[in-house]
Design an enzyme around this catalytic site. Structure first.
Site, PDB file in Angstrom:
ATOM      1  N   GLY A  51       0.788  -1.238   0.000  1.00 35.83           N
ATOM      2  CA  GLY A  51       0.000   0.000   0.000  1.00 35.83           C
ATOM      3  C   GLY A  51       0.811   1.275   0.000  1.00 35.83           C
ATOM      4  O   GLY A  51       0.365   2.312  -0.503  1.00 35.83           O
ATOM      5  N   ASP A 107       0.840   3.390   4.442  1.00 39.67           N
ATOM      6  CA  ASP A 107      -0.193   4.125   3.715  1.00 39.67           C
ATOM      7  C   ASP A 107      -1.237   4.721   4.652  1.00 39.67           C
ATOM      8  O   ASP A 107      -1.593   5.881   4.549  1.00 39.67           O
ATOM      9  CB  ASP A 107      -0.857   3.213   2.659  1.00 39.67           C
ATOM     10  CG  ASP A 107      -1.316   1.867   3.217  1.00 39.67           C
ATOM     11  OD1 ASP A 107      -1.174   1.619   4.434  1.00 39.67           O
ATOM     12  OD2 ASP A 107      -1.827   1.057   2.424  1.00 39.67           O
ATOM     13  N   ASP A 110      -5.160   2.645  10.693  1.00 39.61           N
ATOM     14  CA  ASP A 110      -6.554   2.254  10.912  1.00 39.61           C
ATOM     15  C   ASP A 110      -6.691   1.701  12.331  1.00 39.61           C
ATOM     16  O   ASP A 110      -6.925   2.457  13.269  1.00 39.61           O
ATOM     17  CB  ASP A 110      -6.942   1.246   9.822  1.00 39.61           C
ATOM     18  CG  ASP A 110      -8.383   0.797   9.908  1.00 39.61           C
ATOM     19  OD1 ASP A 110      -9.175   1.463  10.598  1.00 39.61           O
ATOM     20  OD2 ASP A 110      -8.734  -0.218   9.291  1.00 39.61           O
ATOM     21  N   LYS A 138      -7.258   7.349   9.924  1.00 34.80           N
ATOM     22  CA  LYS A 138      -8.717   7.338  10.034  1.00 34.80           C
ATOM     23  C   LYS A 138      -9.176   7.953  11.343  1.00 34.80           C
ATOM     24  O   LYS A 138      -8.490   7.853  12.360  1.00 34.80           O
ATOM     25  CB  LYS A 138      -9.235   5.902   9.942  1.00 34.80           C
ATOM     26  CG  LYS A 138      -9.202   5.376   8.536  1.00 34.80           C
ATOM     27  CD  LYS A 138     -10.031   4.129   8.396  1.00 34.80           C
ATOM     28  CE  LYS A 138      -9.819   3.523   7.033  1.00 34.80           C
ATOM     29  NZ  LYS A 138     -10.440   2.200   6.919  1.00 34.80           N
ATOM     30  N   PHE A 159     -13.719   3.103   4.180  1.00 35.62           N
ATOM     31  CA  PHE A 159     -12.761   2.297   3.425  1.00 35.62           C
ATOM     32  C   PHE A 159     -12.377   3.048   2.150  1.00 35.62           C
ATOM     33  O   PHE A 159     -13.235   3.424   1.358  1.00 35.62           O
ATOM     34  CB  PHE A 159     -13.370   0.938   3.075  1.00 35.62           C
ATOM     35  CG  PHE A 159     -12.367   0.006   2.453  1.00 35.62           C
ATOM     36  CD1 PHE A 159     -11.449  -0.669   3.239  1.00 35.62           C
ATOM     37  CD2 PHE A 159     -12.330  -0.172   1.077  1.00 35.62           C
ATOM     38  CE1 PHE A 159     -10.501  -1.512   2.672  1.00 35.62           C
ATOM     39  CE2 PHE A 159     -11.387  -1.016   0.499  1.00 35.62           C
ATOM     40  CZ  PHE A 159     -10.476  -1.685   1.300  1.00 35.62           C
ATOM     41  N   ASP A 166      -5.527  -0.603  -1.888  1.00 35.28           N
ATOM     42  CA  ASP A 166      -6.231  -1.542  -2.757  1.00 35.28           C
ATOM     43  C   ASP A 166      -7.549  -2.030  -2.179  1.00 35.28           C
ATOM     44  O   ASP A 166      -7.803  -1.932  -0.980  1.00 35.28           O
ATOM     45  CB  ASP A 166      -5.366  -2.791  -2.971  1.00 35.28           C
ATOM     46  CG  ASP A 166      -5.347  -3.687  -1.726  1.00 35.28           C
ATOM     47  OD1 ASP A 166      -4.973  -3.186  -0.652  1.00 35.28           O
ATOM     48  OD2 ASP A 166      -5.742  -4.864  -1.829  1.00 35.28           O
TER      49      ASP A 166
HETATM   50  P1  5GP Z   1      -4.084  -1.252  10.767  1.00 40.74           P
HETATM   51  O1  5GP Z   1      -3.075  -2.290  11.186  1.00 40.74           O
HETATM   52  O2  5GP Z   1      -3.753   0.156  11.221  1.00 40.74           O
HETATM   53  O3  5GP Z   1      -5.501  -1.666  11.094  1.00 40.74           O
HETATM   54  O4  5GP Z   1      -4.160  -1.277   9.209  1.00 40.74           O
HETATM   55  C1  5GP Z   1      -3.159  -0.905   8.440  1.00 40.74           C
HETATM   56  C2  5GP Z   1      -3.246  -1.552   7.088  1.00 40.74           C
HETATM   57  O5  5GP Z   1      -4.571  -1.992   6.751  1.00 40.74           O
HETATM   58  C3  5GP Z   1      -2.888  -0.532   6.070  1.00 40.74           C
HETATM   59  O6  5GP Z   1      -1.514  -0.547   5.821  1.00 40.74           O
HETATM   60  C4  5GP Z   1      -3.691  -0.955   4.866  1.00 40.74           C
HETATM   61  O7  5GP Z   1      -2.969  -1.904   4.132  1.00 40.74           O
HETATM   62  C5  5GP Z   1      -4.907  -1.601   5.441  1.00 40.74           C
HETATM   63  N1  5GP Z   1      -6.052  -0.661   5.496  1.00 40.74           N
HETATM   64  C6  5GP Z   1      -6.571  -0.063   6.575  1.00 40.74           C
HETATM   65  N2  5GP Z   1      -7.589   0.743   6.252  1.00 40.74           N
HETATM   66  C7  5GP Z   1      -7.714   0.650   4.928  1.00 40.74           C
HETATM   67  C8  5GP Z   1      -8.605   1.277   3.967  1.00 40.74           C
HETATM   68  O8  5GP Z   1      -9.478   2.081   4.254  1.00 40.74           O
HETATM   69  N3  5GP Z   1      -8.420   0.921   2.664  1.00 40.74           N
HETATM   70  C9  5GP Z   1      -7.466   0.042   2.266  1.00 40.74           C
HETATM   71  N4  5GP Z   1      -7.396  -0.197   0.974  1.00 40.74           N
HETATM   72  N5  5GP Z   1      -6.620  -0.559   3.127  1.00 40.74           N
HETATM   73  C10 5GP Z   1      -6.742  -0.244   4.440  1.00 40.74           C
HETATM   74 MG    MG Z   2      -0.737  -1.781   4.220  1.00 35.86          MG
END
Ligand code: 5GP
Ligand code: MG
Length: 186
Positions: A51, A107, A110, A138, A159, A166
């Site tokens: 990402g 990227d 979340d 977010k 999302f 992606d």
């Molecule tokens: P976390 O570990 O903070 O929950 O998520 C991080 C990873 O989840 C990001 O690097 C990304 O790859 C994916 N991710 C989280 N939110 C989104 C989103 O809204 N869209 C997409 N495409 N990927 C996300």
């Molecule tokens: Mg990622």
């Protein structure tokens, strides 16, 4: 591809401007490192694939200092999953991070699980400093509670795809950060 877009959240011009601002801030903060001629001291960027690939490419070309780049893969949103399924680091971290200044690039922030996992692994490797840089964060408590020194944009808890992000490995090549129509991700 265009007809599957619901809304452009952040367009390519806003992204380009903000990436330059982030780079200026990073360059200023790490300036003392670039003054050092020693080969041991360059910044180490650890970018989380896939990402962050477009963000990384744009960001590093605005950073005028010595650096090394390591790309690592982490699996948290396999395939069509719309929420984190738990973090698996599928590559080993570089084993020579002791004494290095490390900047982790991702990227989007979340749940924060990815950045927390990588950050603590880097800290365990006796790096001199660890900071993180994300393009997007977010608007949710777990994201805000996760330390990140450099944040491009705060976005609603939706999302998003594009600019490297992606859905089922598609849409990464969209130049803007967008939301998709419900019927596409349902
Ligand atoms: P976390 O570990 O903070 O929950 O998520 C991080 C990873 O989840 C990001 O690097 C990304 O790859 C994916 N991710 C989280 N939110 C989104 C989103 O809204 N869209 C997409 N495409 N990927 C996300
Ligand atoms: Mg990622």
């Amino acid at each position: 591809m265009q007809e599957q877009i619901e809304q452009i959240l952040i367009d390519r011009n806003q992204i380009a401007k903000r990436v330059r601002e982030l780079a200026d801030q990073i360059a200023a903060d790490y300036r003392h490192l670039s003054d050092e001629a020693s080969e041991d001291l360059p910044l180490v960027l650890i970018a989380i694939m896939t990402g962050s690939v477009i963000f990384l490419a744009d960001l590093v070309r605005c950073l005028p200092m010595m650096m090394r780049m390591k790309l690592i893969s982490v699996s948290s949103y396999p395939g069509t999953a719309l929420s984190s399924q738990g973090v698996t680091i599928t590559d080993e971290l570089p084993d020579d991070l002791a004494g290095k200044h490390v900047l982790i690039v991702d990227d989007i922030l979340d749940s924060g699980k990815t950045l927390m996992a990588i950050r603590s692994r880097v800290q365990q490797s006796s790096a001199s400093s660890v900071r993180t840089c994300v393009l997007l964060r977010k608007d949710r408590p777990s994201a805000r509670a996760t330390p990140s020194e450099y944040v491009g944009f705060d976005i609603p808890d939706q999302f998003v795809v594009g600019y490297g992000l992606d859905y089922d490995d598609l849409y990464r090549n969209l130049p803007d950060v967008v939301t998709l129509r419900d019927e596409v991700i349902a």
